[in-house]
Design an enzyme around this catalytic site. Sequence first.
Site, PDB file in Angstrom:
ATOM      1  N   CYS A 110       0.736  -1.254   0.093  1.00  0.00           N
ATOM      2  CA  CYS A 110       0.079   0.071   0.139  1.00  0.00           C
ATOM      3  C   CYS A 110       0.762   1.382  -0.010  1.00  0.00           C
ATOM      4  O   CYS A 110       0.704   2.267  -0.805  1.00  0.00           O
ATOM      5  CB  CYS A 110      -0.814  -0.048   1.376  1.00  0.00           C
ATOM      6  SG  CYS A 110      -1.898   1.534   1.454  1.00  0.00           S
ATOM      7  N   CYS A 141      -1.584   1.426  -3.020  1.00  0.00           N
ATOM      8  CA  CYS A 141      -2.507   2.765  -2.701  1.00  0.00           C
ATOM      9  C   CYS A 141      -2.208   3.979  -3.072  1.00  0.00           C
ATOM     10  O   CYS A 141      -2.577   5.004  -3.534  1.00  0.00           O
ATOM     11  CB  CYS A 141      -3.222   2.481  -1.452  1.00  0.00           C
ATOM     12  SG  CYS A 141      -3.558   0.825  -1.078  1.00  0.00           S
ATOM     13  N   LYS A 167       0.038   5.214  -5.854  1.00  0.00           N
ATOM     14  CA  LYS A 167      -0.974   5.105  -7.250  1.00  0.00           C
ATOM     15  C   LYS A 167      -1.709   6.467  -7.094  1.00  0.00           C
ATOM     16  O   LYS A 167      -2.104   7.402  -8.003  1.00  0.00           O
ATOM     17  CB  LYS A 167      -1.775   4.207  -6.958  1.00  0.00           C
ATOM     18  CG  LYS A 167      -2.945   3.775  -8.133  1.00  0.00           C
ATOM     19  CD  LYS A 167      -4.264   4.234  -7.709  1.00  0.00           C
ATOM     20  CE  LYS A 167      -4.840   3.955  -6.290  1.00  0.00           C
ATOM     21  NZ  LYS A 167      -5.306   2.330  -6.077  1.00  0.00           N
ATOM     22  N   TYR A 187      -8.760  -3.896 -11.431  1.00  0.00           N
ATOM     23  CA  TYR A 187      -8.490  -2.464 -10.525  1.00  0.00           C
ATOM     24  C   TYR A 187      -7.360  -1.909 -11.417  1.00  0.00           C
ATOM     25  O   TYR A 187      -7.204  -0.743 -11.640  1.00  0.00           O
ATOM     26  CB  TYR A 187      -8.291  -2.836  -9.345  1.00  0.00           C
ATOM     27  CG  TYR A 187      -9.359  -3.185  -8.236  1.00  0.00           C
ATOM     28  CD1 TYR A 187     -10.248  -4.325  -8.044  1.00  0.00           C
ATOM     29  CD2 TYR A 187      -9.559  -2.105  -7.437  1.00  0.00           C
ATOM     30  CE1 TYR A 187     -11.021  -4.528  -7.204  1.00  0.00           C
ATOM     31  CE2 TYR A 187     -10.722  -2.339  -6.311  1.00  0.00           C
ATOM     32  CZ  TYR A 187     -11.393  -3.258  -6.675  1.00  0.00           C
ATOM     33  OH  TYR A 187     -12.277  -3.672  -5.482  1.00  0.00           O
ATOM     34  N   GLU A 236      -6.936   1.515 -13.329  1.00  0.00           N
ATOM     35  CA  GLU A 236      -6.273   2.783 -12.740  1.00  0.00           C
ATOM     36  C   GLU A 236      -5.134   3.196 -13.383  1.00  0.00           C
ATOM     37  O   GLU A 236      -4.761   4.517 -13.652  1.00  0.00           O
ATOM     38  CB  GLU A 236      -5.998   2.424 -11.337  1.00  0.00           C
ATOM     39  CG  GLU A 236      -7.350   2.127 -10.394  1.00  0.00           C
ATOM     40  CD  GLU A 236      -6.798   1.691  -9.039  1.00  0.00           C
ATOM     41  OE1 GLU A 236      -7.904   2.050  -8.115  1.00  0.00           O
ATOM     42  OE2 GLU A 236      -5.732   1.562  -8.726  1.00  0.00           O
ATOM     43  N   HIS A 280     -27.258  20.832  -1.341  1.00  0.00           N
ATOM     44  CA  HIS A 280     -27.041  21.422  -2.783  1.00  0.00           C
ATOM     45  C   HIS A 280     -26.196  22.603  -2.833  1.00  0.00           C
ATOM     46  O   HIS A 280     -26.150  23.502  -1.983  1.00  0.00           O
ATOM     47  CB  HIS A 280     -28.582  22.189  -2.820  1.00  0.00           C
ATOM     48  CG  HIS A 280     -29.012  22.357  -4.177  1.00  0.00           C
ATOM     49  ND1 HIS A 280     -29.209  21.616  -5.266  1.00  0.00           N
ATOM     50  CD2 HIS A 280     -29.229  23.783  -4.836  1.00  0.00           C
ATOM     51  CE1 HIS A 280     -29.379  22.120  -6.419  1.00  0.00           C
ATOM     52  NE2 HIS A 280     -29.377  23.505  -6.054  1.00  0.00           N
ATOM     53  N   GLU A 316     -26.124  14.596  -3.442  1.00  0.00           N
ATOM     54  CA  GLU A 316     -27.505  14.900  -2.935  1.00  0.00           C
ATOM     55  C   GLU A 316     -28.441  13.869  -4.150  1.00  0.00           C
ATOM     56  O   GLU A 316     -29.620  13.646  -3.758  1.00  0.00           O
ATOM     57  CB  GLU A 316     -27.997  16.351  -3.165  1.00  0.00           C
ATOM     58  CG  GLU A 316     -28.143  16.885  -4.737  1.00  0.00           C
ATOM     59  CD  GLU A 316     -28.490  18.242  -4.624  1.00  0.00           C
ATOM     60  OE1 GLU A 316     -29.522  18.548  -3.956  1.00  0.00           O
ATOM     61  OE2 GLU A 316     -27.963  19.286  -5.381  1.00  0.00           O
TER      62      GLU A 316
HETATM   63  P1  NDP Z   1      -7.882  -8.006 -10.647  1.00  0.00           P
HETATM   64  O1  NDP Z   1      -8.075  -9.443 -10.093  1.00  0.00           O
HETATM   65  O2  NDP Z   1      -8.572  -6.952 -10.120  1.00  0.00           O
HETATM   66  O3  NDP Z   1      -7.590  -8.154 -12.249  1.00  0.00           O
HETATM   67  C1  NDP Z   1      -6.900  -8.900 -12.940  1.00  0.00           C
HETATM   68  C2  NDP Z   1      -7.367  -9.163 -14.381  1.00  0.00           C
HETATM   69  O4  NDP Z   1      -6.641  -9.475 -15.287  1.00  0.00           O
HETATM   70  C3  NDP Z   1      -8.816  -9.372 -14.893  1.00  0.00           C
HETATM   71  O5  NDP Z   1      -9.552  -8.734 -15.632  1.00  0.00           O
HETATM   72  C4  NDP Z   1      -8.506 -10.834 -15.191  1.00  0.00           C
HETATM   73  O6  NDP Z   1      -9.160 -11.073 -16.501  1.00  0.00           O
HETATM   74  C5  NDP Z   1      -7.388 -10.489 -15.849  1.00  0.00           C
HETATM   75  N1  NDP Z   1      -6.326 -11.907 -16.118  1.00  0.00           N
HETATM   76  C6  NDP Z   1      -6.132 -12.525 -14.998  1.00  0.00           C
HETATM   77  N2  NDP Z   1      -5.333 -13.567 -15.366  1.00  0.00           N
HETATM   78  C7  NDP Z   1      -5.191 -13.573 -16.807  1.00  0.00           C
HETATM   79  C8  NDP Z   1      -4.029 -14.125 -17.930  1.00  0.00           C
HETATM   80  N3  NDP Z   1      -3.694 -15.338 -17.555  1.00  0.00           N
HETATM   81  N4  NDP Z   1      -4.196 -13.487 -18.868  1.00  0.00           N
HETATM   82  C9  NDP Z   1      -4.783 -12.359 -19.271  1.00  0.00           C
HETATM   83  N5  NDP Z   1      -5.622 -11.711 -18.551  1.00  0.00           N
HETATM   84  C10 NDP Z   1      -5.700 -12.403 -17.183  1.00  0.00           C
HETATM   85  O7  NDP Z   1      -6.471  -7.781 -10.216  1.00  0.00           O
HETATM   86  P2  NDP Z   1      -5.454  -6.602 -10.185  1.00  0.00           P
HETATM   87  O8  NDP Z   1      -4.179  -7.167 -10.750  1.00  0.00           O
HETATM   88  O9  NDP Z   1      -6.043  -5.216 -11.139  1.00  0.00           O
HETATM   89  O10 NDP Z   1      -5.504  -6.214  -8.633  1.00  0.00           O
HETATM   90  C11 NDP Z   1      -5.182  -7.142  -7.814  1.00  0.00           C
HETATM   91  C12 NDP Z   1      -6.161  -6.771  -6.532  1.00  0.00           C
HETATM   92  O11 NDP Z   1      -5.444  -5.735  -5.843  1.00  0.00           O
HETATM   93  C13 NDP Z   1      -7.433  -6.405  -6.956  1.00  0.00           C
HETATM   94  O12 NDP Z   1      -8.406  -7.294  -7.050  1.00  0.00           O
HETATM   95  C14 NDP Z   1      -7.844  -5.490  -5.632  1.00  0.00           C
HETATM   96  O13 NDP Z   1      -8.217  -6.580  -4.591  1.00  0.00           O
HETATM   97  C15 NDP Z   1      -6.646  -4.824  -5.181  1.00  0.00           C
HETATM   98  N6  NDP Z   1      -6.502  -3.644  -5.549  1.00  0.00           N
HETATM   99  C16 NDP Z   1      -7.357  -2.740  -5.069  1.00  0.00           C
HETATM  100  C17 NDP Z   1      -7.392  -1.227  -5.509  1.00  0.00           C
HETATM  101  C18 NDP Z   1      -8.234  -0.355  -5.005  1.00  0.00           C
HETATM  102  O14 NDP Z   1      -8.933  -0.589  -3.725  1.00  0.00           O
HETATM  103  N7  NDP Z   1      -8.680   0.646  -5.490  1.00  0.00           N
HETATM  104  C19 NDP Z   1      -6.249  -0.806  -6.464  1.00  0.00           C
HETATM  105  C20 NDP Z   1      -5.430  -1.816  -7.012  1.00  0.00           C
HETATM  106  C21 NDP Z   1      -5.443  -3.072  -6.600  1.00  0.00           C
HETATM  107  P3  NDP Z   1     -10.856 -11.782 -15.847  1.00  0.00           P
HETATM  108  O15 NDP Z   1     -11.667 -10.782 -15.344  1.00  0.00           O
HETATM  109  O16 NDP Z   1     -11.156 -12.542 -17.022  1.00  0.00           O
HETATM  110  O17 NDP Z   1     -10.480 -12.881 -14.897  1.00  0.00           O
END
Ligand code: NDP
Length: 450
Positions: free
Chosen positions: A43, A48, A51, A177, A181, A435, A440
């Site tokens: 984080c 976080c 970012k 995510y 982002e 407002h 709102e």
């Molecule tokens: P996510 O799990 O959110 O997303 C992973 C993405 O990668 C999905 O779209 C998935 O597709 C795709 N994917 C997974 N495996 C493959 C593959 N082998 N080939 C191609 N595409 C693939 O993971 P992130 O890495 O974005 O983030 C990790 C975690 O970190 C989040 O889930 C969240 O919990 C946390 N996080 C939170 C944030 C916040 O609170 N603002 C910010 C950043 C991270 P599919 O959907 O098809 O599975």
Amino acid sequence: MTQYDYDLFVIGGGSGGVRAANTAAGLGKRVALAEERKIGGTCVNVGCVPKKLLVYASQFNDQFDAASGFGWTVGTSTFNWSSLIANKNQEITRLQGVYNKRLQKSGVNVVTGSAKLLDAHTVEVEGSTFRAERIVIATGGRPFVPDIAGREHIVTSNDMFFLEQLPKRIIIVGGGYIAVEFAGIMHGLGVDTTVCHRGDKLLQGFDEDIRDFLAEALTKKGISLLFNADIEAIEKTGDAFTVQLIGGNKMTTDLVLYATGRTPNSTGFGLEALGVEMDDEGAIKVYDDYRTNVSSIYAIGDVTNRVNLTPVAIAEGMALIDQLYAKQARAVDYDNVPTAVFCQPAIGTVGLTEAEAREKYPDIDIYKTRFTPMKNALSGLDDKTLMKMIVERSTDRVVGLHMVGTDAPEIIQGMAVAMRAGATKAIFDSTIGIHPTAAEEFVTLHQAMI
Ligand code: NDP
């Protein structure tokens, strides 16, 4: 003299581990914490916090454009990536200092180095051994990159915070995510941005309206979204990279970011030899009290791969320590955990999606509004806002709130309190709006969708 050097030994100095260590030390326990990298974990160092600083940096371009509608003439603006990264690094160093000071003040012995479990009560760090009555694993996770040809050419979110220079073009793989982002950050800083996702929509698990609205908004801003696109191989060609898609298409880019999920940091430090149970993805399995199948070993946060969010890891750290040492059996409630995605426009959400609510309740009402934020009356910007409320009809309880638009994370945080308190639609309706705000709209949603 007790048989242990410490009551508690925490492995991992991220959000969850630091909070567990400080809380236990505050209750008079003898606590040590081992961290092999920088205090603050994902984080603070590569998640976080940096970012969000990058998100702020990426918003100025739009703001400069918007200013003329409000009577301002803004001079030529230039952007310097190295100066942003240097300032960000300075802030992160300051935060690490705050974390370290706090640990020191609490009386936690911070041990720098890679920890290894020798048995269920013994940890070794760089040649020194420590005996502890209980051990907490709070080692978090790391980016997962699938095994593709040319994997050595890609970067992950860890690298994005330390790039020596901003690329002219980027391909971001993934639709979660981190992908959306960084798409916002890169596009806002002027990088030609393409998101390449294997699925047919971004942000799996989010409400369908939110997913559609975001894709529309990103496309309108000029981010290219490629759906149903899988990468077969990446080749280095001079200073650039050629990305080969399954099916034959090729693209050239300056940087490929893989944002394809995260893997728990659970291997290579002795858990396997102790027989600590893990699931197929390497997440440590825990009971409701965060205990693993080895009774002196506990695990919290992303290494358990449940709800991978900083505030959840912190809540788990506090709940664990309260239950161990303050004799308060207090479980973290994983229902209605609000979450935000700091894409642009930002998303805030709490509770059930429409699909989940339809599955759970026989009758629901859906309220939706889509509007142009007031600022855009003069800004010339084309961003829209979407708000959605899901109500269980028989009880009138609000069971889901979703928003895409400026300040969505700030607004949904407050709304989450109301939802946790069991607010009904009638309570929302009887709340006087502030407002003029976007928020709102949540208390003036009169007409359910038919
Ligand atoms: P996510 O799990 O959110 O997303 C992973 C993405 O990668 C999905 O779209 C998935 O597709 C795709 N994917 C997974 N495996 C493959 C593959 N082998 N080939 C191609 N595409 C693939 O993971 P992130 O890495 O974005 O983030 C990790 C975690 O970190 C989040 O889930 C969240 O919990 C946390 N996080 C939170 C944030 C916040 O609170 N603002 C910010 C950043 C991270 P599919 O959907 O098809 O599975």
